[in-house]
Design an enzyme around this catalytic site. Structure first.
Site, short mmCIF file in Angstrom:
data_model
loop_
_atom_site.label_atom_id
_atom_site.label_comp_id
_atom_site.label_asym_id
_atom_site.label_seq_id
_atom_site.Cartn_x
_atom_site.Cartn_y
_atom_site.Cartn_z
N ASP A 57 0.86 -1.19 0.00
CA ASP A 57 0.00 0.00 0.00
C ASP A 57 0.88 1.22 0.00
OD1 ASP A 57 0.59 -1.29 2.45
OD2 ASP A 57 -0.91 -0.19 3.53
N GLU B 190 12.66 1.42 6.95
CA GLU B 190 11.74 0.39 6.47
C GLU B 190 11.91 0.13 4.97
OE1 GLU B 190 7.60 1.45 6.36
OE2 GLU B 190 8.02 3.44 5.59
#
Ligand code: NAG
Ligand code: NAG
Length: 590
Positions: free
Chosen positions: A331, A526
């Site tokens: 996403d 991340e």
């Protein structure tokens, strides 16, 4: 056979969606369904809407992570009283601010600091790493488990209605940054990292938590919040169990929980499957599909704004698609846009994730079928083993028939609305190699050639997520740890020497990028950008996060695989970078 466009080979021409019920957009969106959870505070309702649209905090996740100071009934009653005395019923930002401050407490307080008891200072992996700098770095990453560990306070168990956090009994590792709770697919790489850190007890606890969630909710939610319920994430629970069992002789744990692994598999088969005809055969495959037509509570105002000029049906449809895309773990991405291939006039508003039958999801479920068959064999249940072996064979057939594209020489996502494969490059196109979801060994060389033939290998900082620049975070220029690991591990375990060379070059690039940024910022991110000198990733709906669970897990996996060969980078050894760059260049030439 009525099929004119042959650009991508012939297999897909035979594909026709046969089940009208399964065609996205035609199935009568089930918006009558209850919201993700019953909570009129964390999942749905006027209070949530008013607070989130007042934008009290820079990130909508802040509000839905706040705990209640009083019972939900009382909080809702007080809110209703305020609404009743306010002309028009819309509270001012100041009123909402006061109301939230008096009824809610700051996020994060549902956790206790927790240091893993099974942490020791020198796991064996460290001794396998030749480069001194990489070894010291691995030692730092190993130490980070002590700061990423969390334990949920007992109050969350005894008074669950006061929290959005979903209670689980065992301590866990969280990703870090904005992500202060546990997540589903992140945890697979966290668990792999923990096992290399010789923390099998902590890894087992995390698996027990997911099993606990399956037992209570019938599926593993996206993450540990009630607002993530009814939306899962890439199914890697059986793979977690397999990773754990490879490190621990714990057949009893498998025996005690096999029914829950099976229940999770059934969720995907019952709630997320779609029938497709290819040639003269019908196939069942899986897709991401969350039919909840409300904004995501944790990104409420963004979803609201995105749908601002749409009518009610279109709005609900878009919100359901955003949730479906969120379920994919990607996403967001142009991979889910209906308009492709890029260049894109398309934007996030064109997200139509439920129209895509994704290669990687089916590769993961294929692995789940292999593992359940093998787990039942271990447990001596031949009947069940045969049942899952049959599911596996059915899956292998379907993956070959629907995804394998002879002209491209790789597996491609299939779009149900377009009734075509998506020709774009994604690392996920190689997922069946990672999960051994193919029968014809020629696929290894073909898929390796596909990778070499794409421009993706030209980026020296990592394998990009796609070749489309959209400002979404699962697109160029971002590279994500799990995708690096899947491709590297897939190529590394093959019998092809060329595939192995590419695997090593990719691993070397990735380690360099991660290490260089660690030197520069003292943190792990991340995601990373593949362009420039190496930077944290950008784009998407929140700032890049540090910590970071799956990044650390993937670095440990690569150091475990190639610890004797990897080097820390061009700072200490400029010639190495040249050699890697030159070999990637040469690989591309062939
Ligand atoms: C899955 O499907 C079953 C049966 O149709 C339904 O009861 C359940 O709520 C669904 N689960 C989710 C998470 O959507
Ligand atoms: C195999 O598993 C099924 C389902 O759990 C069970 O009904 C059956 O008795 C088991 N068979 C053996 C031989 O354990």
């Amino acid at each position: 056979m009525a099929c004119s466009a042959r650009v991508l080979g012939t297999a897909w021409c035979f594909l026709v969606v046969i089940s009208a019920k399964s065609v996205p957009g035609q199935q009568g969106l089930v918006y009558g369904l209850p919201p993700p959870c019953e909570s009129q505070i964390y999942c749905t309702g006027d209070l949530l809407k008013q607070v989130q649209l007042a934008r009290l905090y820079s990130d909508d996740k802040h509000f839905v992570d706040m705990a209640l100071r009083e019972s939900p009934e009382l909080v809702l009653k007080k809110f209703q009283q305020l609404v009743n005395v306010t002309p028009g019923g819309s509270l001012s930002k100041e009123q909402l601010q006061m109301f939230v401050s008096s009824s809610f407490s700051d996020p994060g307080q549902e956790f206790e600091a927790w240091e893993p008891e099974d942490w020791t200072s020198s796991p064996h992996i460290l001794a396998k790493i030749s480069d001194q700098k990489l070894q010291a770095w691995a030692s730092d990453l190993h130490a980070k488990w002590k700061s990423l560990g969390r334990k949920i306070k007992d109050d969350v168990r005894t008074r669950p209605a006061f929290y959005s956090l979903i209670y689980v009994p065992h301590p866990m590792m969280v990703p870090g940054g904005r992500f202060i709770e546990y997540y589903y697919w992140d945890s697979y790489w966290v668990i792999e990292g923990l096992l290399l850190s010789e923390m099998a007890a902590t890894a087992k606890g995390m698996i027990q938590n997911f099993l606990y969630l399956v037992e209570r909710h019938g599926h593993v939610p996206n993450g540990g919040r009630v607002y993530y319920l009814r939306r899962s994430q890439p199914p890697l629970l059986a793979l977690m169990m397999d990773a754990y069992l490879a490190h621990a002789n714990d057949t009893q744990f498998l025996r005690d929980n096999i029914h829950l692994l099976e229940a999770e598999y059934e969720f995907w088969q019952r709630n997320r499957s779609v029938r497709i005809a290819a040639g003269d055969k019908n196939h069942t495959l899986n897709y991401y599909n969350v039919r909840i037509g409300e904004p995501r509570p944790e990104s409420y105002s963004k979803d609201w704004d995105l749908a601002a000029d749409l009518n009610k049906d279109a709005r609900q449809e878009l919100w359901a698609e955003l949730k479906s895309a969120a379920e994919s773990g990607w996403d967001f991405s142009s991979r889910w846009f209906l308009s492709w291939p890029p260049p894109l006039p398309a934007t996030l508003k064109d997200t139509k994730a439920s129209a895509v039958v994704p290669v990687d999801l089916n590769a993961f479920l294929c692995k789940t079928e292999q593992l359940l068959a093998s787990f039942y064999r271990i447990l001596g249940n031949a009947t069940k083993a045969a049942e899952f072996q049959a599911y596996l064979e059915r899956r292998l057939d379907a993956v070959q028939a629907v995804f394998w594209n002879e002209a491209a020489g790789v597996w491609l996502d299939f779009n149900l609305l377009k009734q075509q494969p998506n020709p774009a490059f994604y690392p996920s196109n190689l997922a069946p190699l990672w999960t051994d979801c193919f029968s014809d060994q020629a696929a290894v060389d073909r898929a390796t050639q596909y990778l070499e033939g794409s421009t993706a290998l030209r980026y020296k900082n990592g394998l990009p997520t796609s070749l489309a620049r959209t400002a979404e975070q699962w697109d160029l220029p971002n590279a994500w740890p799990p995708l690096q690991h899947m491709v590297i591990a897939a190529l590394a375990k093959s019998n092809s020497s060329r595939a192995k060379e590419i695997a090593f070059a990719l691993a070397q690039n990735w380690i360099r990028t991660n290490f260089a940024l660690y030197k520069k910022y003292q943190v792990m991110f991340e995601k990373y950008s593949v362009v420039g000198d190496g930077e944290p990733g950008t784009g998407g709906e929140y700032q890049v996060q540090e910590g970071f669970g799956w990044t650390n897990g993937v670095v440990l996996k690569l150091l475990d695989l190639y610890g004797d060969r990897l080097t820390s980078g061009s700072h200490s050894s400029p010639y190495c970078a040249w050699i890697v760059a030159a070999s990637i260049f040469l690989l591309n030439l062939k």
